[in-house]
Each structure stands twice: as structure tokens, then as C-alpha cells.
Design an enzyme around this catalytic site. Structure first.
Site, PDB file in Angstrom:
ATOM      1  N   SER A 140      -3.612   1.939   6.575  1.00 16.95           N
ATOM      2  CA  SER A 140      -3.334   3.266   5.999  1.00 16.95           C
ATOM      3  C   SER A 140      -2.716   4.151   7.073  1.00 16.95           C
ATOM      4  O   SER A 140      -2.961   3.936   8.272  1.00 16.95           O
ATOM      5  CB  SER A 140      -4.633   3.913   5.517  1.00 16.95           C
ATOM      6  OG  SER A 140      -4.412   5.250   5.108  1.00 16.95           O
ATOM      7  N   TYR A 153     -13.595   6.158   7.555  1.00 15.38           N
ATOM      8  CA  TYR A 153     -12.435   5.492   6.940  1.00 15.38           C
ATOM      9  C   TYR A 153     -11.310   5.301   7.955  1.00 15.38           C
ATOM     10  O   TYR A 153     -10.755   4.210   8.078  1.00 15.38           O
ATOM     11  CB  TYR A 153     -11.965   6.333   5.751  1.00 15.38           C
ATOM     12  CG  TYR A 153     -10.812   5.750   4.982  1.00 15.38           C
ATOM     13  CD1 TYR A 153     -11.004   4.689   4.102  1.00 15.38           C
ATOM     14  CD2 TYR A 153      -9.517   6.269   5.115  1.00 15.38           C
ATOM     15  CE1 TYR A 153      -9.938   4.165   3.379  1.00 15.38           C
ATOM     16  CE2 TYR A 153      -8.456   5.750   4.397  1.00 15.38           C
ATOM     17  CZ  TYR A 153      -8.666   4.699   3.519  1.00 15.38           C
ATOM     18  OH  TYR A 153      -7.616   4.178   2.803  1.00 15.38           O
TER      19      TYR A 153
END
Ligand SMILES: NC(=O)c1ccc[n+]([C@@H]2O[C@H](COP(=O)([O-])OP(=O)(O)OC[C@H]3O[C@@H](n4cnc5c(N)ncnc54)[C@H](O)[C@@H]3O)[C@@H](O)[C@H]2O)c1
Length: 256
Positions: A140, A153
């Protein structure tokens, strides 16, 4: 794209969102797919939709952080289809916490988002080595930047980005390429619900917001299909000399 037709893929997290778009794209290219996803309803529904549309897929009920379940899904794929050519590691949990995160929250985030990807690679590698193969891990933009309350995350996604390089090195001799893609904001059903319920924003409002759409050079968010296309490319023979790469698919987010 060259080389995809007739191949067999495992797509984790393939029941929804980006993973589901990957399943659909691969099926369109003639790939048979194992949808390895822990969702008890969306997983079987996704497989049923593929099969009723003329493609070939089955749903494996898998929590990617549980090694026995990963191993069983891989072996069942071999029994059903006789080969595994591709793995797309999409499954993830989104535990958005800051410094107050608990040990349990850290463990769950890392177990699914880092170790889950590694376990899937571990169990497909020996089968892929027979004829060669390709793996795409989903990292990501969050693995390359700081965002408030995203420490679990973002740490996991940074690990995925570098794990990809290490795995590419370890598996190169076996004819297995390993790459990662790093999406910007992708407008899937879960993200739509988060923006609607928590941020009280429509897609148009999110794209006009300087902190969301405005962070991307293209001044918008992505559709899942815009991530699935580059993933199919990285799996295909058109990407035969690409390994250990982190491809940004972020509308220019990290370039500015
Ligand atoms: N949506 C975005 O904006 C965005 C941006 C960058 C990266 N990503 C990454 O893309 C990937 C897909 O994200 P998405 O937004 O499409 O997610 P999503 O929530 O729409 O789908 C995730 C899927 O993973 C499955 N899953 C979750 N935990 C699992 C587990 N332990 N074992 C097996 N399956 C599990 C869920 O059941 C679900 O079907 C993730 O790796 C995510 O981190 C998403």
C-alpha cells in the site's frame, strides 16, 4: 496478456474489493482460481458467480494466519487443478489504532497482514517451482508514508514491501517471480461504507477533499479494476523480467 490462459491462481481475500476484481480479471484472461477468503458468505457467492458466468473457481474457507488452513487450501487446489502458477496475496485486516494499540491488536494485524502473506508463499512455492510461477503481494502507499492512527497497518505494509524483495531473492532460482503493488485509495464497498458512515462523504466529496482525492496527482480515487489490471500484468509473461519490484498504483500519490 501473454501466458495467463490455462493457468491456476490462488487469490487470498478474493471474496471482496480488490481481491474480487483480481478474481474477475484473471477469470476473464482464462485463469482458474481458488478464492481463499475467510468470509463465510461472500467467498462462496464469489465462486458461484464466477462458475455461473462460465469461469472456473472454488472457495476455500481460509484464515491466512492459520498455517494448517493455508496448507489445506493449497493441497486442495493441487488435487482439483493439478498445478499452481500464481498467488495474489490480497487478504488484510484494517486495525486503525495509534500508540494505544494492544498486544492482541498488534499480533492480529501482523499475523494476517505480514505472516499470512508469507505463509501462503511458503505453501505454494514448492508447487510453483515445478513449472515456474509468479506472486503479487498487495502492499500500500501506507507502507511508504505516515498517517495518523495507522501505525499497525502502515508498519505491516512496509514489511510487505521489503518482504517482497527478500522473497524474490530467495525464490528466483526456482523460477518464481515475486512483486508487490502499492495502491492509493481504492473505492470498494468497504471503503465506500467507511466514507459514508464515518466521514459522512460521498465519492464525489472524497475526491474533492484535499486530504483524500487531492493527495493523488490525478485528483480522484481508484476503482478496484485499476489495481487488478496491473496485477494481471505482473503475473503474466509480459512481466517476465520483473521481480522484487514495488509498483506504485497510486495516481501519483507518493510521487509528490
Ligand atoms: N482499499 C484501499 O484503498 C486499499 C489501498 C491500498 C491497499 N489496499 C490493500 O488491498 C488489499 C485488499 O483490500 P480491500 O480494500 O479490497 O479489502 P476488503 O476489505 O474489501 O477485502 C478484504 C478481503 O480479505 C478477507 N480477509 C480478511 N482477513 C482475512 C484472513 N485472515 N484470511 C482470509 N481472508 C481474509 C475479507 O474477508 C475480505 O473478503 C489489502 O491487502 C489492502 O491492505 C487497499
Amino acid at each position: 496478456m501473454r501466458g495467463l490462459e490455462g493457468k491456476v491462481a490462488i487469490v487470498t481475500g478474493g471474496a471482496q474489493g480488490i481481491g474480487r476484481a483480481v478474481v474477475d480479471r484473471l477469470v476473464t484472461e482464462g485463469v482458474t482460481v481458488t478464492i481463499a477468503d475467510m468470509h463465510p458468505e461472500f467467498g462462496p457467492a464469489a465462486a458461484a458467480e464466477v462458475n455461473s458466468g462460465g469461469g472456473r473457481a472454488w472457495h476455500a474457507q481460509v484464515d491466512v494466519s492459520v498455517e494448517e488452513q493455508v496448507a489445506a487450501a493449497v493441497e486442495e487446489t493441487m488435487l482439483r487443478f493439478g498445478r499452481i502458477d500464481y498467488l495474489v496475496n490480497c487478504a488484510a485486516v484494517f486495525i486503525m489504532r495509534g500508540v494505544e494499540a494492544t498486544v492482541e491488536e498488534w499480533r492480529r494485524s501482523n499475523d494476517v497482514n505480514i505472516m499470512g502473506q508469507a505463509l501462503c508463499v511458503k505453501h505454494v512455492a514448492k508447487h510453483m517451482a515445478v513449472q515456474g510461477g509468479a506472486i503479487v503481494n498487495i502492499a500500500s502507499i501506507s507502507g511508504h508514508i505516515a498517517q495518523p492512527e495507522y501505525v499497525l497497518y502502515n508498519s505491516a505494509k512496509a514489511a510487505v514491501a521489503n518482504m517482497t524483495r527478500c522473497l524474490a531473492m530467495d525464490l528466483a532460482d526456482q523460477g518464481i517471480r515475486v512483486n508487490a503493488v502499492n495502491p492509493g485509495t481504492v473505492w470498494n464497498a468497504n471503503n465506500e461504507r467507511f466514507h459514508r458512515e464515518v466521514l459522512k462523504m460521498s465519492r464525489e466529496q472524497a475526491e474533492a477533499d484535499p486530504e483524500i482525492g487531492g493527495r493523488h496527482m490525478l485528483k480522484r480515487v481508484a476503482d478496484p479494476e485499476e489495481i487488478a489490471g496491473p496485477i494481471a500484468f505482473l503475473l503474466s509473461d509480459d512481466a517476465s523480467f520483473i521481480t522484487g519490484e514495488n509498483l506504485m498504483i497510486d495516481g501519483g500519490y507518493t510521487a509528490m
